[in-house]
Design a protein around this motif. Structure first.
Motif, PDB file in Angstrom:
ATOM      1  N   ARG A  54       0.847  -1.195   0.000  1.00 46.52           N
ATOM      2  CA  ARG A  54       0.000   0.000   0.000  1.00 46.52           C
ATOM      3  C   ARG A  54       0.882   1.244   0.000  1.00 46.52           C
ATOM      4  O   ARG A  54       1.910   1.278   0.664  1.00 46.52           O
ATOM      5  N   TRP A  55       0.443   2.253  -0.769  1.00 45.40           N
ATOM      6  CA  TRP A  55       1.150   3.526  -0.727  1.00 45.40           C
ATOM      7  C   TRP A  55       0.132   4.659  -0.645  1.00 45.40           C
ATOM      8  O   TRP A  55      -1.019   4.514  -1.064  1.00 45.40           O
ATOM      9  N   ILE A  56       0.556   5.755  -0.058  1.00 47.54           N
ATOM     10  CA  ILE A  56      -0.306   6.924   0.068  1.00 47.54           C
ATOM     11  C   ILE A  56       0.547   8.180  -0.078  1.00 47.54           C
ATOM     12  O   ILE A  56       1.652   8.263   0.472  1.00 47.54           O
ATOM     13  N   LEU A  57       0.058   9.128  -0.861  1.00 50.53           N
ATOM     14  CA  LEU A  57       0.748  10.408  -1.063  1.00 50.53           C
ATOM     15  C   LEU A  57      -0.023  11.486  -0.323  1.00 50.53           C
ATOM     16  O   LEU A  57      -1.228  11.661  -0.529  1.00 50.53           O
ATOM     17  N   CYS A  58       0.671  12.173   0.567  1.00 52.43           N
ATOM     18  CA  CYS A  58       0.037  13.217   1.381  1.00 52.43           C
ATOM     19  C   CYS A  58       0.709  14.564   1.126  1.00 52.43           C
ATOM     20  O   CYS A  58       1.885  14.634   0.776  1.00 52.43           O
ATOM     21  N   GLU A  59      -0.070  15.626   1.344  1.00 57.78           N
ATOM     22  CA  GLU A  59       0.468  16.972   1.282  1.00 57.78           C
ATOM     23  C   GLU A  59       0.463  17.567   2.683  1.00 57.78           C
ATOM     24  O   GLU A  59      -0.510  17.416   3.426  1.00 57.78           O
ATOM     25  N   LYS A  60       1.561  18.218   3.019  1.00 60.55           N
ATOM     26  CA  LYS A  60       1.670  18.827   4.341  1.00 60.55           C
ATOM     27  C   LYS A  60       1.137  20.250   4.284  1.00 60.55           C
ATOM     28  O   LYS A  60       1.644  21.093   3.542  1.00 60.55           O
ATOM     29  N   GLU A  61       0.069  20.499   5.054  1.00 60.50           N
ATOM     30  CA  GLU A  61      -0.516  21.836   5.154  1.00 60.50           C
ATOM     31  C   GLU A  61      -0.397  22.298   6.591  1.00 60.50           C
ATOM     32  O   GLU A  61      -1.096  21.794   7.460  1.00 60.50           O
ATOM     33  N   ASN A  62       0.495  23.260   6.820  1.00 62.17           N
ATOM     34  CA  ASN A  62       0.854  23.679   8.186  1.00 62.17           C
ATOM     35  C   ASN A  62       1.339  22.443   8.946  1.00 62.17           C
ATOM     36  O   ASN A  62       2.323  21.843   8.567  1.00 62.17           O
TER      37      ASN A  62
ATOM     38  N   SER B  47      -0.691  19.764   9.437  1.00 63.41           N
ATOM     39  CA  SER B  47      -1.593  18.658   9.089  1.00 63.41           C
ATOM     40  C   SER B  47      -1.098  17.931   7.840  1.00 63.41           C
ATOM     41  O   SER B  47      -0.387  18.494   6.999  1.00 63.41           O
ATOM     42  N   LEU B  48      -1.511  16.662   7.722  1.00 67.04           N
ATOM     43  CA  LEU B  48      -1.207  15.855   6.552  1.00 67.04           C
ATOM     44  C   LEU B  48      -2.517  15.519   5.854  1.00 67.04           C
ATOM     45  O   LEU B  48      -3.412  14.918   6.453  1.00 67.04           O
ATOM     46  N   VAL B  49      -2.628  15.903   4.604  1.00 69.86           N
ATOM     47  CA  VAL B  49      -3.865  15.691   3.841  1.00 69.86           C
ATOM     48  C   VAL B  49      -3.589  14.683   2.731  1.00 69.86           C
ATOM     49  O   VAL B  49      -2.673  14.859   1.918  1.00 69.86           O
ATOM     50  N   SER B  50      -4.382  13.610   2.691  1.00 68.98           N
ATOM     51  CA  SER B  50      -4.211  12.580   1.673  1.00 68.98           C
ATOM     52  C   SER B  50      -4.596  13.112   0.305  1.00 68.98           C
ATOM     53  O   SER B  50      -5.651  13.718   0.129  1.00 68.98           O
ATOM     54  N   ILE B  51      -3.735  12.880  -0.707  1.00 65.36           N
ATOM     55  CA  ILE B  51      -4.011  13.303  -2.083  1.00 65.36           C
ATOM     56  C   ILE B  51      -4.446  12.103  -2.923  1.00 65.36           C
ATOM     57  O   ILE B  51      -5.448  12.144  -3.613  1.00 65.36           O
ATOM     58  N   THR B  52      -3.662  11.046  -2.866  1.00 66.70           N
ATOM     59  CA  THR B  52      -3.984   9.842  -3.632  1.00 66.70           C
ATOM     60  C   THR B  52      -3.299   8.649  -2.984  1.00 66.70           C
ATOM     61  O   THR B  52      -2.343   8.807  -2.221  1.00 66.70           O
ATOM     62  N   GLU B  53      -3.810   7.463  -3.276  1.00 60.49           N
ATOM     63  CA  GLU B  53      -3.226   6.249  -2.713  1.00 60.49           C
ATOM     64  C   GLU B  53      -3.453   5.088  -3.664  1.00 60.49           C
ATOM     65  O   GLU B  53      -4.221   5.173  -4.623  1.00 60.49           O
ATOM     66  N   GLY B  54      -2.778   3.976  -3.402  1.00 63.03           N
ATOM     67  CA  GLY B  54      -2.920   2.820  -4.271  1.00 63.03           C
ATOM     68  C   GLY B  54      -2.455   1.542  -3.614  1.00 63.03           C
ATOM     69  O   GLY B  54      -1.865   1.551  -2.532  1.00 63.03           O
ATOM     70  N   VAL B  55      -2.759   0.430  -4.270  1.00 62.54           N
ATOM     71  CA  VAL B  55      -2.378  -0.896  -3.787  1.00 62.54           C
ATOM     72  C   VAL B  55      -1.710  -1.644  -4.929  1.00 62.54           C
ATOM     73  O   VAL B  55      -2.220  -1.672  -6.060  1.00 62.54           O
ATOM     74  N   LEU B  56      -0.555  -2.257  -4.660  1.00 61.25           N
ATOM     75  CA  LEU B  56       0.183  -3.042  -5.643  1.00 61.25           C
ATOM     76  C   LEU B  56       0.414  -4.448  -5.112  1.00 61.25           C
ATOM     77  O   LEU B  56      -0.105  -4.812  -4.052  1.00 61.25           O
TER      78      LEU B  56
END
Length: 584
Positions: A20-28, A30-39
């Protein structure tokens, strides 16, 4: 967002079944999920380096921080390999690597204390309290993985074959398993199972749960859950939890409510007030937390600053050997011989500390304790050597004096000095040996700064064991005491700068000889100056034993041999018989 963003953090967790992978963006903050996937499978043990590189290369490339935490990443060498591959995929990112149990714990607790219990294809228990980490399980499917999907499946297959052998019965579980795998006979099933990978076997686990009402299947599930509960309970006791917070992770727990209930019933027998729940945060998010730096390193590595190492006496250049390569052979040998004189002076300088250490050890061993030498590189090998000589020389059990070497037995013949950089590894080695408050731990490090040894001594003191610190660096920082007795042998700079296998190694060997031999004398394992507890395991030692008996009993050599053969080569018994006038 462009080819690269300092605000993007990628977290990856790989197991034997999926990644599993997840791409997050750091806002201040906080961590906000942008996209994720399963391989597919992402275990370090399953993939070649090229396959691993390909797996990682299909994930987002624009993150500034990347956390890669995979099953099978167990050793420092595994981490080095994983980091090299990850660095090649994300050359401009800050990369953090480790095992999936670390990302799982981060997902469940971030920087808080608790116990994470994983039951996926494999199984593992990780706990932390007050900065101290403890682990159980996670040894892999051949030696461990109790209560995981593979363990449940393999026990179910054994039961299927047992039922057929005893009653010629194809049970409903057997029939559905054959159907799932597309196999026609039990003979074909055994051939398939012997070649299948553990993730293939774990596919059977959901079928097993569908037959949970069958008596034999229910028994398998209870045993698996109970095994995991015992492992978690052991971690809770060692970390001295009163009301542990336990979070359950992995597909077996998240997908099978009955298994969660079985675990909870078993665990609450010893911990009735425990807070037990399923962790719903994916391990890939734990990888994000770790990559973002929200938690300390799960494996706490402490390295010594280069400036500090340079200050160690053993790292100073020796002015007498500045032109070593220009010396004729005889002068070269004479220089080495002359330098060895410093060993005698160094040992003589530390006689008071050595005497205190002997008394500490004697009291401990007389009270039923044990001695553990622990070190890395040459220092660790010398401890291992001294420990190995105790049983044949003094007739003691091998458990009485034990050597612990960073990198394990493999490091005896093959250099593994990188293993010395982890304080946690040193602490874990003592916990694995079951060190207790009646024991003594002797840490050996020429520089006095080896993290592996310092971590072990800190753990020994936490456990209440006696401690001895043996170094060849009187200049080391003494602001913080590391042991009950600290011995610093002033051997001075080496002929070859920093090569502590030379004078420092010789002085350390002599000091260990003094410690162990004096203790054995105090314990009565020597009569006069004779090795009366010698174990005569070969012809040379049998002749030595006969000479000892002949000298002590005032009889001839052949009589001594006859007498020893009648006493099963027990030297003291042979001498006793002559003094008691007992006929052979």
């Amino acid at each position: 967002m462009g080819a690269f963003s300092k605000n993007l953090i990628l977290g990856i967790e790989g197991g034997a079944t999926k990644t599993r992978w997840i791409l997050c963006e750091k806002e201040n903050e906080s961590l906000v999920s942008i996209t994720e996937g399963v391989l597919g499978p992402g275990s370090l043990r399953l993939l070649s380096l090229e396959e691993l590189r390909h797996l990682l290369s299909v994930m987002p490339a624009d993150a500034s921080r990347v956390g890669v935490f995979l099953a099978g990443c167990a050793t420092e060498r595994d981490r080095e390999v994983l980091r090299e591959v990850a660095d090649s995929v994300w050359p401009h990112a800050t990369v953090r690597v480790g095992s999936d149990r670390e990302s799982g714990f981060a997902a469940a607790f971030q920087d808080h204390d608790g116990i994470a219990v994983i039951a996926g294809t494999g199984s593992a228990v990780t706990g932390r309290a007050g900065g101290i980490e403890d682990r159980a399980g996670g040894w892999g499917h051949l030696l461990g993985d109790s209560g995981g999907g593979y363990d449940i499946a393999i026990n179910a297959l054994r039961r299927i074959l047992y039922d057929y052998d005893t009653a010629r019965e194809i049970t409903p579980l057997a029939a559905e398993t054959l159907q799932l795998l597309g196999i026609n006979t039990l003979a074909e099933l055994t051939v398939w199972a012997q070649a299948a990978h553990k993730s293939d076997l774990a596919r059977i686990t959901p079928v097993v749960f569908r037959h949970a009402e069958e008596f034999s299947v229910a028994r398998i599930l209870r045993r698996g859950a109970a095994a995991l509960a015992r492992l978690a309970g052991s971690v809770a006791r060692r970390l001295e939890f009163h009301s542990p917070v336990v979070r359950l992770q992995g597909g077996v727990f998240t997908g099978q409510p009955i298994y969660r209930d079985l675990f909870e019933q078993e665990f609450r027998k010893a911990w009735p007030t425990a807070d037990i729940d399923v962790c719903t945060t994916p391990g890939s998010m734990g990888s994000v937390y770790l990559a973002a730096g929200h938690m300390p390193d799960p494996v706490r590595v402490q390295t010594v600053a280069e400036s500090e190492v340079a200050q160690a006496v053993t790292e100073q250049p020796n002015p007498r050997s500045a032109d070593l390569g220009l010396l004729p052979t005889r002068k070269l040998v004479e220089l080495f011989a002359t330098e060895e004189r410093a060993v005698e002076e160094a040992v003589r300088h530390c006689v008071p500390e050595l005497a205190i250490a002997v008394d500490l050890l004697t009291a401990s061993l007389q009270a039923g304790g044990r001695l553990f030498y622990i070190g890395a590189g040459t220092s660790g090998r010398l401890g291992l050597l001294d420990a190995s000589e105790m049983p044949p020389t003094f007739g003691v059990e091998p458990e009485l004096v034990q050597g612990v070497l960073a990198g394990g037995v493999a490091a005896v013949m093959r250099s593994s000095e990188s293993a010395e950089d982890s304080r946690e590894a040193g602490a874990l080695a003592l916990r694995d040996r079951g060190v207790r408050d009646s024991d003594v731990v002797c840490g050996i490090t020429a520089s006095g700064r080896t993290p592996y040894v310092l971590g072990a001594l800190a753990e020994a003191r936490r456990l209440g064991a006696g401690t001895i610190f043996l170094t060849c660096n009187p200049r080391r920082d003494r602001a913080v005491g590391h042991a009950d007795v600290e011995i610093d042998l002033p051997t001075g700079p080496e002929i070859i700068t920093g090569s502590t296998r030379l004078k420092a190694g010789t002085a350390t060997k002599v000091a260990l000889n003094i410690l162990s031999t004096c203790v054995m004398v105090r314990l009565g394992r020597v009569d006069g100056n004779s090795m009366s507890c010698l174990k005569p395991t070969n012809e040379k030692l049998r002749r030595r034993a006969a000479q000892i008996v002949a000298d002590c009993a005032k009889i001839d050599f052949e009589q001594a041999l006859d007498l020893l053969s009648c006493t099963n080569w027990d030297i003291r018994e042979a001498i006793l018989r002559t003094k008691s006038h007992i006929s052979p």
